[in-house]
Enzyme design. Structure first.
Site: not given
Length: 597
Positions: A403-404, A407, A432
Site C-alpha cells: 500500500h505505502e 503511493h 489511498e
C-alpha cells in the site's frame, strides 16, 4: 488524519475499524475536486487550492496542427495543440517533462508568464501513432498576475516557511513559480521544501514573493535468497518461505544488491531500496555469505528483538524490490519517473531509491510514504502497532508495505513526476484507493476473486482496518460513487475507489482468466495482466487533480490505446455497477453504459 482517536498531520495509512459507519455526518462538498484542508501544524491550518481539471479522450486519436511537418517534435506539437485548443498564446505554454511507454508518448506542460511556470496550472497530452488520444488541463484565465520580480527575498521566504511549518529547509534548490488562487488571481511564490526530522513531515511551501505569506503547501507524505513472506501472501500465519533469486533482471539488470557502481552490497541496500532502522547505515547484513538473508521471526518476542528486526528489514527489502520489478515490467520505468539510484543511462532523474525506515520511532499504529519529485528519494516509514502484546510490526504485513509503496507509483506517474497532483480531497482519496487495490492485486493466487481484507495481522482482527471488505457483493460492500458525497476524509473516499477497482479486476478476470506468471510476464492476455496494464497506463493519461470521472475515462482510453477498446464494455459495466456510469456526476450515481454495451 484520524487513526485510533489519534490525530496525524500527514497523510498516513489511516485506520477505520470494520465496525464503524462509513458515511460521515457532513454534507457533500463541491470542493472535493479542487480543495483540501490541511492541519499543517497545531497552529496552522491551510485550505489548499488546485484549479479544476478537465479531461478529454479521443478514442483512436485526433490529428494535430504539426502532424505532417517534417520538423515536427513532441514539444512543438504539444504546445501548438494546447495553444490552439485553449485559444491562448503559445508563449504562455511550456513543456515540463515527457514520458513514453510501449504504446503512448506523454507530454506534461505548464502554463507560464514571463518564462516563469505556474505551479498548479498544468496540462498533459498523450500521443499514439502521432495522434492525440487524450488531453487534461487545469490552465486558468488569470484576472490579475503579480509582478515577476520578487520583493521578498528568498532568505526571508525560507525563514517564513520554516516558522510557519515548524521545520527546516532541506538542500533541494528553491524555485520561483506562479501560483493560481481561487479567485483566478496569480501570485508569485518562492517554492521551498521544508522537513521536520522528528515528525517526518515533508512539505513544499509556496511563499508569496511579495507579501511573505505561506499561500499553499504540497504534502509529500502519503501515507539472492531471502526468508520472507511471499508477496502473494498477506499475514504471518500463512508462513515465511526462503525464496532464492527472486529479483527480475529485466527490471533490475544488476540485481537487488548493486547501486550501479559495479560493486555489490551485502546488506539490505541496493539500487531500488535501502531498508534500515534509525539511520540509513543501520541495515541488515546477510546472515551467511552468498546473499543469504534468513532470519526466523519469533511472534512471542518483541518486534525489536534482533532476529525480528532483521526479519522486518529483510521482508521490506524484498517487497519494495518486488513491487519495483513488476511495476517496471508494466511501465513504471526510468522515463516514467520511478525510484532508482542509477538509471543506467535510460533517462529520467536518478539518485532517488526508496528509503524504508523500519520500526520508525516517530509514530505507532500506522505507516506513511513521502513522494517528492523525480530525482529525490521516496521515503517510507513503517511503525510498530501497539494493539497487541507483544507489539506487531507493519513491515511484516505485506499489504501495508505494498500500500505505502504504491503511493510512490501513483504520485510519480500522475502529472509527470512532480509529486504534486494528488493533493485535492478526491484525488488524495483515490490515491489511498489505488494503494489498497495494488495490494489486492498482489495477493490473488487464482482466478477466484475472493473478498479482500486489509490489515488483519497488525490489529489481530480478521475484519481488518477498513470499514468493509472489498467485494463484488453489494451486501458485503455497499459503497458506490454517491458515497463519495457523504465522505470528507481521504481514506474513506479511497475505499470507494478501491472497491470499484476490485470490481473491475473481477470483471476482467471473469472475461479473460488469470495468469500465475503475471508479475514477470506482462505480455499475456489474462484478466489480471490486462488490469495492471490499464492501472498504470491510466495514471499517465489522467489529468493533475483527477476525479473519479476523469480517472474512469483514463481507464477507458487506456484500453483503447493498448487493446483497441476490446474491454470497453467490460470496464463500463463494472464502473456502472458501482454508480460510475456514463451520466454519473456530482457524486450522484448512474448505471448507464454506452450504446452497444
Amino acid at each position: 488524519m484520524v487513526a485510533f482517536n489519534k490525530f496525524f498531520t500527514s497523510v498516513l495509512l489511516a485506520i477505520a475499524y470494520a465496525s464503524t459507519v462509513s458515511a460521515a455526518p457532513w454534507p457533500t462538498s463541491s470542493k472535493h475536486a479542487t480543495h483540501r484542508v490541511r492541519q499543517v501544524t497545531r497552529d496552522l491550518q491551510i485550505e489548499t487550492f488546485h484549479p479544476a481539471s478537465t479531461f478529454e479522450t479521443f478514442g483512436a486519436g485526433l490529428d494535430h496542427p504539426l502532424q505532417k511537418r517534417a520538423d515536427e517534435d513532441l514539444k512543438g506539437s504539444a504546445i501548438s495543440f494546447v495553444s490552439q485548443h485553449l485559444s491562448i498564446d503559445p508563449s504562455t505554454v511550456n513543456l515540463r517533462t515527457q514520458a513514453a511507454t510501449d504504446t503512448v508518448t506523454h507530454a506534461f506542460l505548464t502554463q507560464q508568464h514571463d518564462g516563469i511556470p505556474f505551479a498548479n496550472a498544468v496540462a498533459n497530452l498523450a500521443f499514439k501513432d502521432n495522434k492525440i488520444v487524450s488531453f487534461g488541463s487545469s490552465f486558468i484565465k488569470p484576472t490579475q498576475i503579480a509582478s515577476s520580480t520578487p520583493s521578498v527575498s528568498l532568505e526571508d521566504a525560507v525563514a517564513a516557511a520554516e516558522k510557519a511549518l515548524n521545520g527546516k529547509a532541506n538542500d533541494h534548490q528553491p524555485t520561483l513559480e506562479f501560483f493560481a488562487k481561487q479567485d483566478q488571481s496569480v501570485v508569485l511564490t518562492h517554492v521551498i521544501q521544508i522537513e521536520n526530522d522528528q515528525t517526518g513531515a515533508w512539505f513544499e511551501a509556496f511563499v508569496d514573493a511579495h507579501s511573505g505569506e505561506v499561500v499553499s503547501v504540497t504534502d509529500f507524505v502519503t501515507q539472492a535468497s531471502y526468508r520472507v513472506l511471499p508477496i502473494q501472501q498477506e499475514i504471518l500465519t500463512q508462513g515465511f518461505q526462503v525464496l532464492t533469486d527472486p529479483q527480475d533482471t529485466a527490471a533490475s539488470p544488476q540485481g537487488w544488491h548493486n547501486t550501479g557502481s559495479g560493486s555489490d552490497t551485502t546488506d539490505t541496500s541496493g539500487n531500488n531500496v535501502v531498508t534500515y532502522k534509525g539511520a540509513t547505515t543501520a541495515t541488515t547484513q546477510q546472515s551467511s555469505s552468498g546473499d543469504v538473508f534468513s532470519f526466523t521471526q519469533n511472534q512471542s518476542q518483541a518486534p525489536t528483538a534482533q532476529a525480528n528486526l532483521d526479519a522486518a528489514r529483510t521482508n521490506a527489502f524484498y517487497l519494495v524490490n518486488t513491487v519495483h520489478d513488476f511495476t517496471y515490467r508494466y511501465g513504471f520505468t526510468e522515463t516514467t519517473f520511478n525510484f532508482q539510484q542509477s538509471n543506467f543511462g535510460k533517462g529520467g532523474a536518478q539518485a532517488d531509491r526508496v528509503q524504508v525506515s523500519v520500526q520508525d520511532s516517530a509514530g505507532t499504529d500506522n505507516a506513511d510514504f513521502s513522494t517528492p519529485p523525480d530525482g529525490q528519494s521516496g521515503r517510507m516509514r513503517m511503525f510498530l502497532w501497539d494493539l497487541t502484546n507483544p507489539e506487531r510490526d507493519g513491515a511484516l504485513e505485506n499489504d501495508i508495505v505494498v500500500h505505502e509503496n504504491t503511493h510512490g507509483v501513483t504520485n510519480r506517474m500522475t502529472g509527470g513526476g512532480t509529486g504534486r497532483c494528488l493533493q485535492t480531497t478526491e484525488a488524495g482519496g483515490m490515491g489511498e484507493g489505488w494503494s489498497d487495490a495494488m495490494a489486492d492485486w498482489t495477493e490473488k493466487t487464482s482466478a477466484t476473486v475472493a473478498d479482500y481484507v486489509m490489515g488483519q495481522y497488525v490489529i489481530n482482527d480478521p475484519a481488518g482496518i477498513r470499514t468493509h471488505p472489498y467485494s463484488t457483493s453489494s451486501s458485503v460492500n455497499p459503497l458506490t460513487y454517491s458515497s463519495v458525497g457523504t465522505l470528507n476524509e481521504v481514506h474513506n473516499i479511497g475505499e470507494v475507489w478501491a472497491n470499484m477497482l476490485h470490481n473491475v479486476y473481477a470483471a476482467l478476470v471473469t472475461a479473460h482468466g488469470w495468469s500465475a506468471t503475471s508479475r514477470t510476464n506482462p505480455n499475456g492476455t489474462e484478466g489480471n495482466v490486462v488490469h495492471l496494464h490499464l492501472f498504470l497506463d491510466a495514471l499517465l493519461l489522467q489529468p493533475c487533480s483527477p476525479t473519479f470521472l476523469s480517472a474512469r475515462d483514463a481507464w477507458i482510453q487506456a484500453d483503447a490505446n493498448r487493446y483497441g477498446g476490446a474491454n470497453k464494455c467490460t470496464l463500463w459495466k463494472a464502473f456502472a455497477s458501482r454508480g460510475l456510469g456514463v451520466n454519473a456526476a456530482n457524486h450522484v450515481n448512474d448505471a448507464t453504459v454506452p450504446a452497444g454495451c
